[in-house]
Design an enzyme around this catalytic site. Sequence first.
Site, short mmCIF file in Angstrom:
data_model
loop_
_atom_site.label_atom_id
_atom_site.label_comp_id
_atom_site.label_asym_id
_atom_site.label_seq_id
_atom_site.Cartn_x
_atom_site.Cartn_y
_atom_site.Cartn_z
N TYR A 1 39.59 12.27 -16.49
CA TYR A 1 39.83 13.58 -17.12
C TYR A 1 38.85 13.79 -18.28
O TYR A 1 38.24 14.84 -18.42
CB TYR A 1 41.28 13.63 -17.62
CG TYR A 1 41.71 15.01 -18.03
CD1 TYR A 1 42.36 15.86 -17.12
CD2 TYR A 1 41.47 15.50 -19.29
CE1 TYR A 1 42.75 17.13 -17.48
CE2 TYR A 1 41.85 16.77 -19.67
CZ TYR A 1 42.49 17.58 -18.75
OH TYR A 1 42.86 18.85 -19.12
N HIS B 1 46.60 26.75 -25.76
CA HIS B 1 45.33 26.88 -25.03
C HIS B 1 45.43 28.08 -24.10
O HIS B 1 46.45 28.25 -23.42
CB HIS B 1 45.11 25.59 -24.26
CG HIS B 1 43.84 25.49 -23.50
ND1 HIS B 1 42.72 26.26 -23.76
CD2 HIS B 1 43.49 24.68 -22.45
CE1 HIS B 1 41.76 25.92 -22.92
NE2 HIS B 1 42.19 24.98 -22.11
N ASP C 1 45.90 27.63 -16.55
CA ASP C 1 46.85 26.62 -16.10
C ASP C 1 47.97 26.41 -17.13
O ASP C 1 49.02 25.87 -16.81
CB ASP C 1 46.17 25.28 -15.75
CG ASP C 1 45.21 24.78 -16.81
OD1 ASP C 1 44.67 25.59 -17.58
OD2 ASP C 1 44.99 23.55 -16.86
N HIS D 1 48.86 17.77 -19.17
CA HIS D 1 48.74 17.28 -17.78
C HIS D 1 49.12 15.80 -17.75
O HIS D 1 48.72 15.03 -18.62
CB HIS D 1 47.29 17.37 -17.28
CG HIS D 1 46.73 18.76 -17.26
ND1 HIS D 1 47.09 19.71 -16.32
CD2 HIS D 1 45.81 19.36 -18.05
CE1 HIS D 1 46.41 20.82 -16.55
NE2 HIS D 1 45.63 20.64 -17.59
N ASP E 1 45.23 19.79 -23.50
CA ASP E 1 44.34 19.09 -22.56
C ASP E 1 43.98 17.67 -23.03
O ASP E 1 43.77 16.77 -22.20
CB ASP E 1 43.03 19.88 -22.37
CG ASP E 1 43.18 21.00 -21.34
OD1 ASP E 1 44.14 20.99 -20.55
OD2 ASP E 1 42.31 21.90 -21.32
N HIS F 1 38.59 23.33 -10.54
CA HIS F 1 37.23 23.85 -10.67
C HIS F 1 36.15 22.79 -10.42
O HIS F 1 35.29 22.51 -11.25
CB HIS F 1 37.00 24.66 -11.95
CG HIS F 1 37.51 24.08 -13.25
ND1 HIS F 1 37.13 22.86 -13.71
CD2 HIS F 1 38.32 24.60 -14.20
CE1 HIS F 1 37.70 22.65 -14.90
NE2 HIS F 1 38.43 23.69 -15.20
N HIS G 1 39.90 22.11 -25.11
CA HIS G 1 38.74 22.18 -24.26
C HIS G 1 38.00 23.54 -24.32
O HIS G 1 36.89 23.65 -23.84
CB HIS G 1 39.29 21.86 -22.86
CG HIS G 1 38.68 22.37 -21.66
ND1 HIS G 1 39.35 23.04 -20.65
CD2 HIS G 1 37.41 22.29 -21.25
CE1 HIS G 1 38.54 23.34 -19.68
NE2 HIS G 1 37.36 22.90 -20.00
N GLU H 1 43.49 28.73 -21.38
CA GLU H 1 43.17 28.56 -19.95
C GLU H 1 44.42 28.76 -19.10
O GLU H 1 45.53 28.35 -19.48
CB GLU H 1 42.52 27.19 -19.69
CG GLU H 1 41.87 27.15 -18.32
CD GLU H 1 40.91 25.97 -18.10
OE1 GLU H 1 40.88 25.03 -18.89
OE2 GLU H 1 40.19 26.03 -17.08
FE1 FEO Z 1 41.60 23.61 -20.30
FE2 FEO Z 1 44.41 22.27 -18.66
O1 FEO Z 1 43.22 23.61 -19.29
#
Ligand code: FEO
Length: 401
Positions: free
Chosen positions: A192, A78, A82, A223, A164, A24, A145, A80
């Site tokens: 990040y 989370h 991903d 990640h 995250d 994004h 996040h 989101e």
């Molecule tokens: Fe806020 Fe890696 O997603």
Amino acid sequence: MNPVKLKEGIYWVGEIDWDLRNFHGYLTQRGSTYNAYLILDEKITLIDTVRPYLYEKMMSRVSSLIDPSQIHYIIANHVEMDHSGSLPLLMETARNATIITSPNGQKGLIAHYKRKDWNFKVVKSDESVNLGKRNIKFFHTPMVHWPDNMVSYLEEDNVLFSNDAFGQHIASSERFDDEYPFGIVVEEAKKYYANIVLPYSMLVKKAIDLIAPLAIDMIAPAHGVVWRSYVKMILEEYGKWAANQAEMKALIIYDTMWKSTEKIASIIQKAFESYKIPTKILNLRYNHISDIMNDILTAKFICVGSPTLNSNMLPTVAGFLTYLKGLSPKNRIGLAFGSYGWGGQGVRHVEEVLKGCGFDMIESINVQYIPDETQLQEIFDKLKREISGLLETTRLIGSQG
Ligand code: FEO
């Protein structure tokens, strides 16, 4: 596609996204990973998932260890996509699984996937769930996040699954911090933070306080690589970033039309260097805004330049400032500068945004047409006086502390 063992009965079963170059708007030049973790206990537990296009690869790792239909818990730290994106596919296989998540996690997952038939176990902060030989404890970390975020701590193994937080966008076959070039790991963790986590620094501080009493051998983020050799260091760095601690460093960020704004950028650099303050020149045509944020995370002086174009700043500068304002760094000193032919509104617009960021401001520099040597010398002398005053104030504030 082999799983990677973190500790006895704990495996990384995520997937590597070698091709990801934009997250994004964030330039992910090294790709990324989506880390899912499998805990083999009486109640087999999967922590987070991967993007749907990588689901089969994740499942090949999972299937090499267990029959996926036997998964008892899926922890959704989370919402989101991903991390939750493979849930609809996974729930077709692990039909009896219960999704453990926060109250906002449950709301978010239902809103995203419209599946009210899934089994949920909604956990409070500080609540533990028994997996058999192990207990896993959850801590809500809202806005690190999204509002739904939580982290999961495996109590007997001292492993924190941080989602995250503490992540880095790095695609690599290495899974641990001590296996990959360390300077790159830290740089990507910093980038990040600057591009994802920075706006929520107050809440990051709270999250750090929540986990501070825990004994942590490993931080397994969602990640990048797992922290095992540098846990203390990354916790300290997060503490500094969350506190908006900036170094005496000046960033001179600009775009230019006929190189007049560029000339001013050079003289600004000279003024800071005369006080031995490190500088970095960042032309917005050649530097991505997400890379610039990496520098902003630790720089005290943010100087932004634009010529006036159609009564406004250049679009490259406007785009950068929109991004900067959203990420909301604090405790910075701003300077707007640029050149104009008539009107001169560009610098005033830059100044407004920097003030809107809450920065203390050095008086703006706005020059008509092309600055000559005399004008450049005047800018240099005036700026030197201002920097001297600011350094004196900083020294006085420092000596009071
Ligand atoms: Fe806020 Fe890696 O997603």
